[in-house]
Design a protein around this motif. Sequence first.
Motif, PDB file in Angstrom:
ATOM      1  N   UNK A  76       0.819  -1.210   0.000  1.00 24.52           N
ATOM      2  CA  UNK A  76       0.000   0.000   0.000  1.00 24.52           C
ATOM      3  C   UNK A  76       0.857   1.266   0.000  1.00 24.52           C
ATOM      4  N   UNK A  77       2.002   1.236   0.657  1.00 23.68           N
ATOM      5  CA  UNK A  77       2.864   2.418   0.740  1.00 23.68           C
ATOM      6  C   UNK A  77       3.558   2.690  -0.590  1.00 23.68           C
ATOM      7  N   UNK A  78       4.035   1.630  -1.257  1.00 21.29           N
ATOM      8  CA  UNK A  78       4.858   1.834  -2.454  1.00 21.29           C
ATOM      9  C   UNK A  78       4.064   1.792  -3.747  1.00 21.29           C
ATOM     10  N   UNK A  79       2.783   1.435  -3.698  1.00 23.72           N
ATOM     11  CA  UNK A  79       2.040   1.247  -4.952  1.00 23.72           C
ATOM     12  C   UNK A  79       1.519   2.549  -5.543  1.00 23.72           C
ATOM     13  N   UNK A  80       1.113   3.478  -4.694  1.00 19.56           N
ATOM     14  CA  UNK A  80       0.496   4.705  -5.191  1.00 19.56           C
ATOM     15  C   UNK A  80      -0.987   4.590  -5.460  1.00 19.56           C
ATOM     16  N   UNK A  81      -1.578   3.395  -5.316  1.00 20.12           N
ATOM     17  CA  UNK A  81      -3.022   3.172  -5.477  1.00 20.12           C
ATOM     18  C   UNK A  81      -3.516   3.641  -6.850  1.00 20.12           C
ATOM     19  N   UNK A  82      -2.778   3.321  -7.893  1.00 23.76           N
ATOM     20  CA  UNK A  82      -3.206   3.696  -9.240  1.00 23.76           C
ATOM     21  C   UNK A  82      -4.089   2.574  -9.782  1.00 23.76           C
ATOM     22  N   UNK A  83      -5.367   2.856  -9.923  1.00 28.29           N
ATOM     23  CA  UNK A  83      -6.319   1.829 -10.342  1.00 28.29           C
ATOM     24  C   UNK A  83      -6.001   1.346 -11.756  1.00 28.29           C
ATOM     25  N   UNK A  84      -5.966   0.032 -11.892  1.00 33.18           N
ATOM     26  CA  UNK A  84      -5.671  -0.571 -13.181  1.00 33.18           C
ATOM     27  C   UNK A  84      -4.196  -0.716 -13.464  1.00 33.18           C
ATOM     28  N   UNK A  85      -3.327  -0.157 -12.612  1.00 35.84           N
ATOM     29  CA  UNK A  85      -1.892  -0.227 -12.854  1.00 35.84           C
ATOM     30  C   UNK A  85      -1.118  -0.809 -11.668  1.00 35.84           C
TER      31      UNK A  85
END
Length: 312
Positions: free
Chosen positions: A245-254
């Motif tokens: 969750x910290x390193x992903x950036x929460x970019x939907x679909x990516x």
Amino acid sequence: MPVESANNRSLGFSVITNVQIIEGRARPPKGRPAIRDSLGIRLGLILVAILFLAVFVLVPLIVVFTEALKKGLGVYFASLTEPAALSAIELTLFVAAIAVPANLFFGVAAAWAIAKFDFPGKSLLITLIDLPFAVSPVIAGLIYILIFGAQGWLGPFLQEHDIKIVFAVPGIVLATIFVTFPFVARELIPLMQAQGSEEEQAALSLGASGWQTFWRVTLPNVRWGLLYGVLLCNARAMGEFGAVSVVSGHIRGLTNTIPLHVEILYNEYKFSAAFAVASLLALLSLVTLLIKSIATWNVSASAQLREPSTGK
């Protein structure tokens, strides 16, 4: 001769008497109050364990599947086949396909080195293997941000060469590898230590090479423990939330994995879709539990077969 015969009789009588005394002490009282008390305590502990599992494991599983199927199978499968959900599933499988083999290679190598050899820094290696158990996954994610982020130690170099680590798939892979790498090693180390190195030494003395010894002697002896460690590693890789969750950036679909996608759906009040996607992880946990039970049973059976039989 009469003196020796008398001594033998007295020795045999003393042995028989001692055996009778020991057996008499081992016999429980006629009323058996101790057995009844221990049976009641045992039943009480079993009941507490069953209630605990029912409240904290069984009930949540029932709620997940009930809410997932609440609006019918059509809505359930539609929630799983939408583009964002499919992207999250594909990313989760992709990350696990990289993290699990990497941890498998590292875990086997580390366990073999620690269990079979003595070398400087052995205690330090064991401590480093246990490090992800002591560090919060969120802190692990923040460490990667401080190293690979735009303002981190390597941030200017990565930006100059247009390399993206955090808020991209590589950062998710690195974070997942970090939080999952102890599982295989920690499962194999005690198993290899308990088996000892006699069989490996015998194989080497018969002319086998190091690779042949590992492939034909060491690996078959730990195959079920290895399977158990891989299952735990895979389950944690697919279900990891904090570090990813910290390193992903929460970019939907990516950059959303299955746990992150469930969080987004729940925050958007799409409860049926959130529980539908969450049921995939629940099914994964059930399959993992089943295979784990089979692996544990095979480990126990193999250990019993390896023990020498004690005949009377």
